[in-house]
Write a protein that holds these residues in place. Structure first.
Motif, mmCIF file in Angstrom:
data_model
loop_
_atom_site.group_PDB
_atom_site.id
_atom_site.type_symbol
_atom_site.label_atom_id
_atom_site.label_comp_id
_atom_site.label_asym_id
_atom_site.label_seq_id
_atom_site.Cartn_x
_atom_site.Cartn_y
_atom_site.Cartn_z
ATOM 1 N N SER A 42 36.144 17.173 7.999
ATOM 2 C CA SER A 42 35.527 17.418 6.860
ATOM 3 C C SER A 42 34.932 18.683 6.612
ATOM 4 O O SER A 42 34.822 19.649 7.578
ATOM 5 C CB SER A 42 34.075 16.331 6.945
ATOM 6 N N ALA A 43 34.236 19.369 5.317
ATOM 7 C CA ALA A 43 33.576 20.452 5.463
ATOM 8 C C ALA A 43 32.051 20.064 5.456
ATOM 9 O O ALA A 43 31.658 18.885 5.198
ATOM 10 C CB ALA A 43 33.848 21.118 4.090
ATOM 11 N N CYS A 44 31.347 20.924 5.932
ATOM 12 C CA CYS A 44 29.853 20.848 6.003
ATOM 13 C C CYS A 44 28.955 21.476 5.613
ATOM 14 O O CYS A 44 29.509 22.953 5.574
ATOM 15 C CB CYS A 44 29.412 20.140 7.623
ATOM 16 N N ALA A 45 27.807 21.579 5.361
ATOM 17 C CA ALA A 45 26.816 22.651 4.829
ATOM 18 C C ALA A 45 25.728 22.735 6.052
ATOM 19 O O ALA A 45 25.231 21.715 6.360
ATOM 20 C CB ALA A 45 26.304 22.294 3.561
ATOM 21 N N LEU A 46 25.278 23.811 6.286
ATOM 22 C CA LEU A 46 24.273 24.247 7.326
ATOM 23 C C LEU A 46 23.307 25.157 6.868
ATOM 24 O O LEU A 46 23.965 26.195 6.364
ATOM 25 C CB LEU A 46 24.904 24.675 8.437
ATOM 26 N N PRO A 47 21.911 24.701 6.105
ATOM 27 C CA PRO A 47 21.411 23.694 6.681
ATOM 28 C C PRO A 47 21.727 22.730 5.648
ATOM 29 O O PRO A 47 22.572 22.860 4.500
ATOM 30 C CB PRO A 47 20.138 23.903 6.466
ATOM 31 N N PRO A 48 21.635 21.313 5.633
ATOM 32 C CA PRO A 48 21.863 20.389 4.589
ATOM 33 C C PRO A 48 21.110 20.565 3.157
ATOM 34 O O PRO A 48 19.968 21.277 3.171
ATOM 35 C CB PRO A 48 21.042 19.084 5.182
ATOM 36 N N TYR A 49 21.953 20.287 2.247
ATOM 37 C CA TYR A 49 21.555 20.998 0.831
ATOM 38 C C TYR A 49 20.925 20.029 0.044
ATOM 39 O O TYR A 49 20.350 20.133 -1.062
ATOM 40 C CB TYR A 49 22.769 21.463 0.229
ATOM 41 N N SER A 50 20.911 18.516 0.434
ATOM 42 C CA SER A 50 20.361 17.645 -0.378
ATOM 43 C C SER A 50 19.356 16.733 0.305
ATOM 44 O O SER A 50 18.918 15.773 -0.294
ATOM 45 C CB SER A 50 21.440 16.718 -1.073
ATOM 46 N N LEU A 51 18.883 16.870 1.521
ATOM 47 C CA LEU A 51 18.178 15.957 2.181
ATOM 48 C C LEU A 51 16.824 16.702 2.251
ATOM 49 O O LEU A 51 16.529 18.152 2.592
ATOM 50 C CB LEU A 51 18.478 15.877 3.684
ATOM 51 N N GLY A 52 15.555 15.975 2.313
ATOM 52 C CA GLY A 52 14.224 16.340 2.393
ATOM 53 C C GLY A 52 13.831 16.883 3.825
ATOM 54 O O GLY A 52 14.762 16.240 4.877
ATOM 55 N N ASP A 53 12.993 17.532 3.806
ATOM 56 C CA ASP A 53 12.606 18.140 5.406
ATOM 57 C C ASP A 53 12.181 16.648 6.435
ATOM 58 O O ASP A 53 12.434 16.638 7.142
ATOM 59 C CB ASP A 53 11.199 18.744 5.316
ATOM 60 N N ASP A 54 11.713 15.692 5.591
ATOM 61 C CA ASP A 54 11.256 14.292 6.282
ATOM 62 C C ASP A 54 12.648 13.672 6.670
ATOM 63 O O ASP A 54 12.686 13.272 7.916
ATOM 64 C CB ASP A 54 10.538 13.410 5.344
ATOM 65 N N GLN A 55 13.612 13.610 5.876
ATOM 66 C CA GLN A 55 14.791 13.103 6.411
ATOM 67 C C GLN A 55 15.288 14.003 7.672
ATOM 68 O O GLN A 55 15.983 13.192 8.305
ATOM 69 C CB GLN A 55 15.720 12.879 5.140
ATOM 70 N N ILE A 56 15.499 15.170 7.482
ATOM 71 C CA ILE A 56 16.154 16.029 8.226
ATOM 72 C C ILE A 56 15.064 15.594 9.589
ATOM 73 O O ILE A 56 15.966 15.554 10.899
ATOM 74 C CB ILE A 56 15.946 17.353 8.062
ATOM 75 N N GLU A 57 13.991 15.817 9.817
ATOM 76 C CA GLU A 57 13.103 15.286 10.830
ATOM 77 C C GLU A 57 13.390 14.008 11.525
ATOM 78 O O GLU A 57 13.430 13.979 12.831
ATOM 79 C CB GLU A 57 11.727 15.551 10.655
ATOM 80 N N ARG A 58 13.605 12.992 10.603
ATOM 81 C CA ARG A 58 13.827 11.659 11.060
ATOM 82 C C ARG A 58 15.312 11.816 11.949
ATOM 83 O O ARG A 58 15.486 11.097 12.619
ATOM 84 C CB ARG A 58 13.916 10.774 9.939
ATOM 85 N N ILE A 59 16.359 12.108 11.245
ATOM 86 C CA ILE A 59 17.658 12.464 11.911
ATOM 87 C C ILE A 59 17.372 13.082 13.195
ATOM 88 O O ILE A 59 18.223 12.391 14.297
ATOM 89 C CB ILE A 59 18.478 13.139 11.079
ATOM 90 N N LYS A 60 16.557 14.273 13.204
ATOM 91 C CA LYS A 60 16.477 14.942 14.631
ATOM 92 C C LYS A 60 15.782 14.035 15.592
ATOM 93 O O LYS A 60 16.289 13.816 16.760
ATOM 94 C CB LYS A 60 15.611 16.009 14.306
ATOM 95 N N THR A 61 14.784 13.135 15.149
ATOM 96 C CA THR A 61 14.071 12.169 16.170
ATOM 97 C C THR A 61 14.976 11.390 16.765
ATOM 98 O O THR A 61 15.183 10.940 17.676
ATOM 99 C CB THR A 61 13.020 11.834 15.197
#
Length: 217
Positions: free
Chosen positions: A142-161
């Motif tokens: 796959s191709a990927c984007a860094l940082p995520p381009y469509s996720l909110g900060d709360d979603q990103i933090e939840r995924i990190k958690t």
């Protein structure tokens, strides 16, 4: 236990049992349940009859994959009973020793990969990468984007958690890659493995992450 461990050889890094918990689909599913992390409905099958029963119960399409595979080998989206029959007869040899996981494939979902490093206690997330393609394309293709381009900060933090919780529960000493999928603001963990490459942001090769042209600098 791996042969070296049985022979009393000290194993450096992540314990072999922790690797087995991450790679064995049934054990990993139990791990997610213990941590209270969401996962797609599914079960482990040890015969075609079991796989058919599970697929009919949760509904097609389903994602079928064996344990202990590299590069997404033998992982496939199954759309109907004919697909399942073909897969079970041609792609894998399912048995008590070689079970497969049959779980619900989330259509039109986003997929996110997390690369992290841990020492058994501390966990450092190197990056959260969002796939350009919808879920269903193997991470390595796959191709990927860094940082995520469509996720909110709360979603990103939840995924990190979630990634930190997995690493600590497994007792990871070294690298870890985890993946999750989401159709809503809540993510579903799909897998966690020992990373076979360094965290993408620290990779010396820019091609380790392929950026979409609209975000390339």
């Amino acid at each position: 236990m791996v042969p070296l461990e049985k022979a009393g050889v000290p194993i450096l890094g992540t314990p072999p049992d922790a690797i087995d918990r991450a790679e064995d689909r049934k054990r990993f599913s139990a791990l997610l349940a213990d941590l209270g992390l969401q996962q797609a409905p599914g079960e482990t099958a040890r015969s075609y009859e079991e796989a058919e029963r599970i697929a009919e119960a949760i509904g097609y399409p389903v994602l079928v994959r064996p344990s202990y595979v590299l590069g997404g080998r033998a992982m496939q989206i199954i759309w109907d009973r004919e697909d399942l029959q073909r897969y079970m007869s041609e792609a894998v040899r399912v048995s008590d020793l070689h079970p497969v996981l049959v779980d619900k494939f989330l259509e039109d979902a986003l997929e996110v990969d997390v690369d992290a490093i841990a020492d058994g206690e501390r966990v450092v997330v190197g990056g959260v990468m969002e796939h350009i393609e919808k879920a269903g394309i193997h991470s390595g293709d796959s191709a990927c984007a860094l940082p995520p381009y469509s996720l909110g900060d709360d979603q990103i933090e939840r995924i990190k958690t979630q990634a930190r919780a997995l690493a600590r529960e497994l007792g990871v000493i070294g690298l870890l890659t985890s993946s999750s999928r989401s159709r809503t603001r809540r993510s579903t963990c799909s897998r966690s493995t020992r990373a076979r490459r360094g965290p993408c942001p620290s990779s010396p090769r820019p091609s380790a992450c392929r950026w979409p042209s609209s975000r390339r600098r």
